[in-house]
Design an enzyme around this catalytic site. Structure first.
Site, PDB file in Angstrom:
ATOM      1  N   VAL A  22       7.857   5.076  -1.218  1.00  0.00           N
ATOM      2  CA  VAL A  22       8.638   4.898  -2.417  1.00  0.00           C
ATOM      3  C   VAL A  22       8.144   5.578  -3.430  1.00  0.00           C
ATOM      4  O   VAL A  22       8.563   6.759  -3.991  1.00  0.00           O
ATOM      5  CB  VAL A  22       8.965   3.507  -2.920  1.00  0.00           C
ATOM      6  CG1 VAL A  22       9.877   3.726  -4.240  1.00  0.00           C
ATOM      7  CG2 VAL A  22       9.880   2.595  -1.972  1.00  0.00           C
ATOM      8  N   ASP A  40      -3.292   5.741  -6.573  1.00  0.00           N
ATOM      9  CA  ASP A  40      -3.546   4.792  -5.498  1.00  0.00           C
ATOM     10  C   ASP A  40      -4.854   4.080  -5.289  1.00  0.00           C
ATOM     11  O   ASP A  40      -5.760   5.027  -5.380  1.00  0.00           O
ATOM     12  CB  ASP A  40      -2.821   5.304  -4.072  1.00  0.00           C
ATOM     13  CG  ASP A  40      -2.345   3.971  -3.164  1.00  0.00           C
ATOM     14  OD1 ASP A  40      -1.189   3.954  -3.183  1.00  0.00           O
ATOM     15  OD2 ASP A  40      -3.140   3.440  -2.502  1.00  0.00           O
ATOM     16  N   THR A  90       6.152  -5.374  -2.897  1.00  0.00           N
ATOM     17  CA  THR A  90       6.305  -6.862  -3.283  1.00  0.00           C
ATOM     18  C   THR A  90       6.641  -7.584  -2.243  1.00  0.00           C
ATOM     19  O   THR A  90       8.021  -7.840  -1.968  1.00  0.00           O
ATOM     20  CB  THR A  90       7.349  -7.194  -4.532  1.00  0.00           C
ATOM     21  OG1 THR A  90       8.472  -6.098  -4.138  1.00  0.00           O
ATOM     22  CG2 THR A  90       6.964  -6.715  -5.770  1.00  0.00           C
ATOM     23  N   THR A 125      10.468  -4.130  -6.441  1.00  0.00           N
ATOM     24  CA  THR A 125      11.631  -5.226  -6.414  1.00  0.00           C
ATOM     25  C   THR A 125      11.043  -6.620  -6.692  1.00  0.00           C
ATOM     26  O   THR A 125      10.158  -7.196  -6.060  1.00  0.00           O
ATOM     27  CB  THR A 125      12.169  -5.353  -4.917  1.00  0.00           C
ATOM     28  OG1 THR A 125      12.755  -4.131  -4.392  1.00  0.00           O
ATOM     29  CG2 THR A 125      13.569  -6.194  -4.881  1.00  0.00           C
ATOM     30  N   CYS A 265      12.430  -4.424   2.610  1.00  0.00           N
ATOM     31  CA  CYS A 265      13.493  -4.496   1.434  1.00  0.00           C
ATOM     32  C   CYS A 265      14.449  -5.699   1.915  1.00  0.00           C
ATOM     33  O   CYS A 265      14.389  -6.997   1.462  1.00  0.00           O
ATOM     34  CB  CYS A 265      13.973  -3.202   1.388  1.00  0.00           C
ATOM     35  SG  CYS A 265      12.947  -2.016   0.593  1.00  0.00           S
ATOM     36  N   ARG A 336       5.617  -2.106   8.761  1.00  0.00           N
ATOM     37  CA  ARG A 336       5.230  -3.149   8.218  1.00  0.00           C
ATOM     38  C   ARG A 336       6.484  -4.099   8.053  1.00  0.00           C
ATOM     39  O   ARG A 336       7.659  -3.686   7.958  1.00  0.00           O
ATOM     40  CB  ARG A 336       5.082  -2.980   6.459  1.00  0.00           C
ATOM     41  CG  ARG A 336       3.818  -2.340   6.337  1.00  0.00           C
ATOM     42  CD  ARG A 336       3.479  -1.973   4.860  1.00  0.00           C
ATOM     43  NE  ARG A 336       4.656  -1.010   4.589  1.00  0.00           N
ATOM     44  CZ  ARG A 336       4.843  -0.295   3.214  1.00  0.00           C
ATOM     45  NH1 ARG A 336       4.130  -0.845   2.178  1.00  0.00           N
ATOM     46  NH2 ARG A 336       5.597   0.474   3.076  1.00  0.00           N
TER      47      ARG A 336
END
Length: 438
Positions: A22, A40, A90, A125, A265, A336
């Site tokens: 993202v 990062d 998250t 999120t 997500c 993931r």
């Protein structure tokens, strides 16, 4: 001049904290218009970006090589920016409760390097209230600054769809929010630099946070309904895809399909909403029911494979099974929270260790996270059953001859589980094939 004007004039920089699937595309998009620092904590990832390599495959090596993002793992460089976007994962913990450590850690790093006059926007999120109740106190503690006086905050949920080359940052309406009208205007103006589709100004940060979690919760519930229908129709001996094709001729029928719901997500966000609801004394009925159905689909697929092996009179223990695809979605290297691992774990209960083939997946990530090694399709043979699990472009064009070449010729039947319904099932019929799909 205000902050937006300073950014446009090149007097101030924007920083992007978290350069994954993202964050990196966001940083690249902004770098075409303004000065951007891409930060990062993963120094190896930063070196890849600096060398012109895009491990996410979201924008491609050439774009990375030619972009103007100042990639760094040195957190002190965040002090050079005044507008900060936090885009870290998250996830959820093993018990499906929110794991806020990544966003909390990012807040600590940013807080240590936050300067007066900054605006901080979170894209991660979260459930309603996290930005203001959890992130702000961390920023204040680490920086010694006061929110609303020395710095401002906003929230703009990410809507990038990994692997999707059509629905991108520039083409998706962006929800923006701010702690006050001035901040909202600044956040909206900055995002409008790159978002061609325009922005939607949410009336509060909590509204923007809530909008994000229900977007994916709604999709999760609809897919769960399709999965439940698939289970029911399978018991009836009816092809689910044929049913959906017929029902889809009605103008207001929603076009969803059954499948494995993984990723970071859709398979995760609903748990953030239900967690917050439970802290307020409400136990979710629909959302958690949908989650249970979707979480069990990997086991369901494995069970049906075993039934097919029994039907074909092939010994279950140590059966040779090939799984085509391991990532959580098609044409994306991200593994993931892939639900393919659920199939693999369930098959291990029957002492089946499948051969996994995925030309798209991140090899190092799969090995690190799951201990999975990949095999080459062209070197795979003597297989008892094939599970076509992910709709990669490479698999969409598989011919019957190619698939036929994978099987053990001594078996009476070839078992093929086409989870995504990619193939023409009429070409894989009895008595040669046992074909099954969701």
């Amino acid at each position: 001049m205000n902050l937006y004007e300073d950014i446009i004039a090149g007097k101030e920089k924007l920083s992007l904290i978290g350069l994954g699937y993202v964050g990196m595309p966001i940083a690249v998009a902004f770098s075409k218009k303004i000065k951007v620092i891409g930060f990062d904590i993963n120094s190896e990832k930063i070196e890849l970006y600096k060398s012109g390599c895009d491990p996410t495959k979201e924008v491609g090596d050439e774009v990375i090589r030619n972009c103007a993002v100042e990639f760094t793992s040195d957190e002190r460089r965040l002090r050079e920016a005044k507008f900060h976007i936090v885009a870290v994962p998250t996830p959820v913990k093993f018990d499906h409760t929110p794991d806020l450590e990544p966003v909390e850690s990012a807040s600590r790093v940013l807080g240590k390097n936050l300067t007066k006059g900054s605006v901080v926007v979170y894209e991660s999120t979260v459930y309603p209230g996290v930005t203001e109740d959890i992130c702000v106190p961390i920023l204040e503690k680490e920086s010694g600054l006061k929110c609303g006086v020395d710095f401002k905050i906003g929230y703009s949920p990410e809507r990038i769809n990994p692997g999707d080359k059509v629905h991108r940052l520039e083409t998706i309406t962006k929800i923006v929010s701010g702690m006050d009208e001035e901040t909202l205007n600044t956040v909206a103006s900055v995002y409008e630099i790159v978002v061609e589709a325009g922005v939607h100004r949410a009336e509060s940060i909590k509204v923007a946070e809530a909008a994000k979690v229900i977007e994916n919760s709604q999709r999760d519930i609809n897919i769960a309904f399709m999965n439940e229908l698939s289970i029911i129709f399978n018991k009836m001996g009816i092809d689910t895809k044929a049913v959906l094709k017929a029902a889809g001729t009605k103008w207001n029928f929603l076009q969803f399909e059954p499948g494995l719901v993984g990723g970071h997500c859709i398979g995760v966000d609903p748990y953030y909403l239900t967690y917050k609801a439970e802290t307020l004394g409400y136990h979710s009925q629909i959302i958690l029911s949908g989650r249970r159905i979707n979480d069990d689909m990997g086991k369901y697929v494995a069970e049906n494979l075993v039934k097919c092996l029994i039907k074909a009179e092939i010994p279950i223990r140590h059966a040779k099974v090939a799984i085509l695809g391991f990532t959580f979605k098609e044409n994306c290297p991200d593994t993931r929270n892939t639900k393919i691992i659920d199939i693999i774990k369930e098959l291990s209960e029957y002492e089946i260790a499948p051969v996994v083939i995925d030309p798209v997946a991140d090899i190092m990530e799969a090995k690190r996270e799951y201990g999975i090694d990949f095999y080459a399709l062209e070197k795979t043979s003597d297989i008892d059953a094939v599970i076509l699990a992910v709709a990669h472009n490479e698999f969409k064009n598989l011919t019957k001859d190619t698939l036929d070449g994978l099987y053990n010729l001594s078996n009476k039947k070839k078992i093929l589980l086409d989870i995504k319904g990619l193939l023409n099932k009429r070409a894989y019929t009895e008595p040669e094939y046992i074909y099954w799909r969701l």
